[in-house]
Design an enzyme around this catalytic site. Structure first.
Site, short mmCIF file in Angstrom:
data_model
loop_
_atom_site.label_atom_id
_atom_site.label_comp_id
_atom_site.label_asym_id
_atom_site.label_seq_id
_atom_site.Cartn_x
_atom_site.Cartn_y
_atom_site.Cartn_z
N ILE A 49 0.89 -1.16 0.00
CA ILE A 49 0.00 0.00 0.00
C ILE A 49 0.93 1.22 0.00
CG2 ILE A 49 -0.34 -0.22 2.50
CD1 ILE A 49 -3.08 1.20 2.10
N TYR A 50 0.98 1.90 -1.13
CA TYR A 50 1.92 3.01 -1.30
C TYR A 50 1.24 4.21 -1.96
CZ TYR A 50 5.64 -0.12 -0.01
OH TYR A 50 6.44 -0.99 0.68
N GLY A 105 -5.63 12.57 3.33
CA GLY A 105 -6.82 11.73 3.39
C GLY A 105 -6.87 10.61 2.36
N ASN A 141 9.16 1.95 10.46
CA ASN A 141 8.22 2.84 9.78
C ASN A 141 7.10 3.22 10.76
OD1 ASN A 141 6.54 4.21 8.03
ND2 ASN A 141 6.65 2.66 6.41
N TYR A 148 -1.84 2.19 10.83
CA TYR A 148 -2.52 0.90 10.93
C TYR A 148 -3.16 0.72 12.30
CZ TYR A 148 0.11 -0.02 6.67
OH TYR A 148 0.64 0.06 5.42
N LYS A 170 -4.44 2.96 14.15
CA LYS A 170 -5.67 3.76 14.20
C LYS A 170 -6.87 2.97 13.68
CE LYS A 170 -3.66 8.36 13.88
NZ LYS A 170 -3.46 9.54 13.06
#
Length: 165
Positions: free
Chosen positions: A90-91, A100, A129, A136, A138
Site C-alpha cells: 500500500i503506497y 486523506g 516505519n 494501521y 488507528k
C-alpha cells in the site's frame, strides 16, 4: 482495479512510491537491487495474472498517485489462511500523504475484505516505519508476529499486523 493495460503505469508508481518511502533509510545499492528485482515488467505481469492477487491504482486527475496490492489464499506471502486477506503493498506518492488519500485506500481495502467475507486482514510493515504503524493502529491493526524482509542485501524486520474487520 489494475489490468495488464496498466502494467507500465503500475511499474512507474511501484518504483516511485517505494523509492520515495524508503530512499533515506537504505543504501542506494540495496534500493536499486530491490527495485530492479521486484518491479520489473515481467514480475509485475505475472503478479497481475495471478487470480489470487489484485492491484488497485489510485488516480487523481488521470495521474496515478498510489496503489495497493491484495492477496488471498496461496498468493499470500506468509500466512496462507483461506479466511484472510493480505495487504502486500500500500503506497502513495509522498506529496499526497497527509491528505486523506491513505484513509480512502484503507476504506476500500476494508470494503473489499468484507465483500470477500474474510475474517482478518493482515500486512507486514517495517518496524522502523513508525508513521505507517501508527496509521494501521488507528484502524485497529495489532502486531501478531514478525518476519524478515530482504531489501537488497539488508535483512529488515517487519511487524506482521492483523485486523478483524
Amino acid at each position: 482495479r489494475a489490468s495488464e493495460e496498466d502494467l507500465k503505469d503500475l511499474q512507474i508508481i511501484s518504483i516511485n512510491s517505494f523509492y520515495q518511502a524508503f530512499r533515506n533509510d537504505n543504501s542506494e545499492e540495496d534500493m536499486s537491487n530491490y527495485l530492479e528485482n521486484n518491479f520489473n515488467l515481467e514480475k509485475l505481469r505475472g503478479q497481475l495474472q495471478n487470480p489470487l492477487s489484485s492491484f488497485y491504482l489510485v488516480k487523481k486527475n488521470q495521474e496515478t498517485i498510489g496503489y495497493f496490492k491484495l492477496n488471498i489464499g496461496l498468493a499470500q506471502t506468509d500466512s496462507h489462511d483461506p479466511n484472510a486477506l493480505e495487504i502486500e503493498r500500500i503506497y502513495l506518492l509522498e506529496q499526497y500523504t497527509g491528505k486523506g488519500v491513505a484513509q480512502e485506500m484503507m476504506a476500500k481495502i476494508i470494503e473489499i475484505a468484507k465483500s470477500l467475507a474474510v475474517k482478518s486482514i493482515w500486512l507486514g510493515v517495517w518496524e522502523n516505519n513508525r508513521r505507517a504503524i501508527r496509521f494501521y493502529e488507528k484502524y485497529g491493526f495489532e502486531k501478531f508476529d514478525e518476519h524478515i524482509f530482504m531489501l537488497g542485501h539488508d535483512a529488515q524486520t517487519d511487524w506482521m499486523m492483523r485486523l478483524y474487520p
